[in-house]
Design a protein around this motif. Structure first.
Motif, PDB file in Angstrom:
ATOM      1  N   LEU A  62      29.065  33.913  -7.414  1.00 45.15           N
ATOM      2  CA  LEU A  62      28.141  33.039  -6.685  1.00 45.15           C
ATOM      3  C   LEU A  62      27.146  33.867  -5.896  1.00 45.15           C
ATOM      4  O   LEU A  62      27.438  35.005  -5.522  1.00 45.15           O
ATOM      5  N   GLN A  63      25.969  33.293  -5.726  1.00 46.99           N
ATOM      6  CA  GLN A  63      24.991  33.923  -4.836  1.00 46.99           C
ATOM      7  C   GLN A  63      24.676  32.941  -3.713  1.00 46.99           C
ATOM      8  O   GLN A  63      25.248  33.010  -2.640  1.00 46.99           O
ATOM      9  N   CYS A  64      23.841  31.938  -3.991  1.00 49.76           N
ATOM     10  CA  CYS A  64      23.540  30.983  -2.919  1.00 49.76           C
ATOM     11  C   CYS A  64      24.711  30.038  -2.662  1.00 49.76           C
ATOM     12  O   CYS A  64      24.839  29.467  -1.594  1.00 49.76           O
ATOM     13  N   GLY A  65      25.551  29.850  -3.668  1.00 48.83           N
ATOM     14  CA  GLY A  65      26.733  29.005  -3.503  1.00 48.83           C
ATOM     15  C   GLY A  65      26.477  27.515  -3.683  1.00 48.83           C
ATOM     16  O   GLY A  65      27.397  26.707  -3.521  1.00 48.83           O
ATOM     17  N   TYR A  66      25.232  27.165  -4.013  1.00 51.19           N
ATOM     18  CA  TYR A  66      24.955  25.725  -4.096  1.00 51.19           C
ATOM     19  C   TYR A  66      25.749  25.045  -5.208  1.00 51.19           C
ATOM     20  O   TYR A  66      26.236  23.939  -5.058  1.00 51.19           O
ATOM     21  N   CYS A  67      25.877  25.744  -6.330  1.00 53.71           N
ATOM     22  CA  CYS A  67      26.589  25.148  -7.461  1.00 53.71           C
ATOM     23  C   CYS A  67      28.099  25.276  -7.324  1.00 53.71           C
ATOM     24  O   CYS A  67      28.863  24.679  -8.080  1.00 53.71           O
TER      25      CYS A  67
ATOM     26  N   CYS B  50      23.950  26.746 -12.892  1.00 54.64           N
ATOM     27  CA  CYS B  50      23.796  27.693 -11.781  1.00 54.64           C
ATOM     28  C   CYS B  50      22.448  28.390 -11.967  1.00 54.64           C
ATOM     29  O   CYS B  50      22.170  28.909 -13.044  1.00 54.64           O
ATOM     30  N   ARG B  51      21.649  28.385 -10.918  1.00 53.62           N
ATOM     31  CA  ARG B  51      20.320  28.991 -11.105  1.00 53.62           C
ATOM     32  C   ARG B  51      20.284  30.430 -10.617  1.00 53.62           C
ATOM     33  O   ARG B  51      19.249  31.077 -10.694  1.00 53.62           O
ATOM     34  N   CYS B  52      21.381  30.919 -10.066  1.00 55.28           N
ATOM     35  CA  CYS B  52      21.356  32.272  -9.491  1.00 55.28           C
ATOM     36  C   CYS B  52      22.036  33.323 -10.349  1.00 55.28           C
ATOM     37  O   CYS B  52      21.518  34.419 -10.512  1.00 55.28           O
ATOM     38  N   THR B  53      23.228  33.032 -10.804  1.00 57.66           N
ATOM     39  CA  THR B  53      24.112  34.118 -11.229  1.00 57.66           C
ATOM     40  C   THR B  53      23.949  34.587 -12.666  1.00 57.66           C
ATOM     41  O   THR B  53      24.404  35.671 -13.001  1.00 57.66           O
TER      42      THR B  53
END
Ligand code: FES
Ligand code: FES
Length: 424
Positions: free
Chosen positions: A97-102, A134-137
């Protein structure tokens, strides 16, 4: 406002909600359970995933009012869950995870996957998790974390996490038994003489099951139902469906002219009493995963024995969702062919209905096609079993797997978005 009582993370909750409040907003704004995230509000991204009666679902496209009586589990409800604890640790270790939103939705979906399946390859895990975006990882860490926990599945005793079957799988038949795919009657593209009819007759003639009514009663066979074009004009949805039965037309008519017998074969339908002067009252219950509706109403029956045709007209309402429905179902029996001692009857059904209120969303053609096909298959299978075993069998309530329907809807929306993107 609608009064609802539900259990959220083990606590009983009473609340009043508007009919259109979705579960995600209810959880976040009424109960301050903000671990349930909202991304797309279209059922696509999976950020809002929660468990409803043990099955994971999108809370952004589930009405809170439809969850009356349900048991909801959000990410906050997994604090003491060993499998979730293991997943959290693995996510952290694998930088999943990065932002953790997902992450809350991703964790709930991953736990559900490991609960249901083991031994999947990385590619299979990607496919299984493709409903959570997930838009970050770039997913590498997520897939690796899930793989790692899945490899420990045996030691995690996932058997204790089995949930009661709240969803809806293949069309349920008598005793909701497994459907035997071996004996399938293909629908002819035309009436007597077509090659497909001859094939159907040949299939029937050689069928081991058809030769043994006793065995048939034990193993309900699958009846293929063909659903024609679905039209929606001025709020009325119209469609046709047809299926073949390996029973003489007179026998089929004898059963299908009897509304009580028809109701017993129609999953979810109950008639209050005998039909009097062509009128009856009753109830139709449907369960689309967490969405449950019970339409109470009355109907009239018109029978045309010379034409082997019956028309049922009715209207009713579902108090809980505030939806109402009116419609007509007309069926007609045709003798298709007889050979090798097997008479085949074709049942043509014309259905038209209009829905108002929150459940009107199910007028969308793909949802209707899925729903009607499954209900039609259940109905045809039950009719077939009732004819083969006149003593009758227990008919399971109509339940459809919410996942398949929501996913079809979600996929349609996703494809529509992609098409729009490329046509700009
Ligand atoms: Fe529910 Fe995206 S917010 S699926
Ligand atoms: Fe940011 Fe997945 S970690 S969206």
């Amino acid at each position: 406002m609608t009064a609802i009582t539900l259990t959220v993370n083990g606590q009983s909750v009473n609340a009043e909600v508007t009919p259109r409040t979705h579960l995600a907003d209810f959880l976040r704004e009424h109960l301050l359970l903000t671990g349930t995230h909202i991304g797309c509000e279209h059922g696509i991204c999976g950020a809002c995933t929660v468990a409803i009666d043990g099955e994971i679902a999108r809370s952004c496209i589930t009405y809170a009012a439809a969850c009356d009586g349900a048991d909801i589990r959000t990410i906050e409800g997994y604090d003491d869950d060993a499998l979730m604890g293991r997943l959290r640790k693995a996510f952290s270790e694998a930088h999943a995870l990065q932002c953790g939103y997902c992450t809350p939705g991703m964790l709930i979906a991953a736990r559900d996957l490991i609960r249901r399946k083991g031994g999947l390859s990385a590619a299979e895990i990607r496919t299984e998790m493709s409903g959570n975006l997930c838009r970050c990882t770039g997913y590498m860490g997520i897939v690796s974390a899930i793989s790692k926990v899945m490899a420990e599945r045996a030691a995690l005793d996932v058997s204790s996490l089995t949930v009661r079957e709240a969803g809806l799988g293949p069309a349920p038949g008598p005793a909701a038994s497994k459907i035997e795919p071996a004996h399938e009657v293909a629908l002819p593209s035309s009436l007597p003489g077509s090659g497909r009819v001859r094939n159907a007759i040949e299939t029937a003639r050689t069928s081991r099951i058809a030769s043994s009514r006793t065995e048939l009663a034990k193993k309900p066979r699958r009846i293929k139902v063909e659903v024609g074009a679905i039209e929606e004009v001025a709020g009325v949805t119209r469609l046709t469906q047809s299926f073949l039965l390996e029973h003489p037309r007179d026998a089929v008519w004898h059963l299908m002219a009897d509304i009580d017998a028809v109701a017993k074969c129609m999953p979810g339908m109950k008639i209050d009493g005998p039909v009097r002067d062509g009128r009856a009252t009753g109830r139709m219950e449907i369960a689309l995963g967490p969405i449950k509706a019970s339409f109470a109403g009355e109907g009239t029956v018109a029978t045309f024995p010379a034409e082997f045709r019956q028309v049922i007209t009715g209207k009713g309402g579902d108090r809980r969702s505030g939806s109402s429905a009116s419609g007509e179902v007309a069926y007609r029996l045709r003798r298709v062919a007889e050979a090798a001692g097997v008479e085949i009857t074709r049942v043509d059904v014309e259905l038209s209905y209009s829905l108002t209120g929150p459940l009107a969303q199910f007028s969308r053609s793909n949802l209707v096609r899925d729903f009607v096909t499954r209900i039609g298959e259940s109905f045809a299978q039950n009719i077939d079993a009732a004819l083969a075993s006149p003593a009758g069998a227990e008919i399971a309530p109509a339940r459809l797997r919410l996942g398949s329907m929501v996913w079809r809807l979600a996929l349609d929306r996703l494809l529509a978005s992609v098409r729009r993107l490329f046509h700009r």
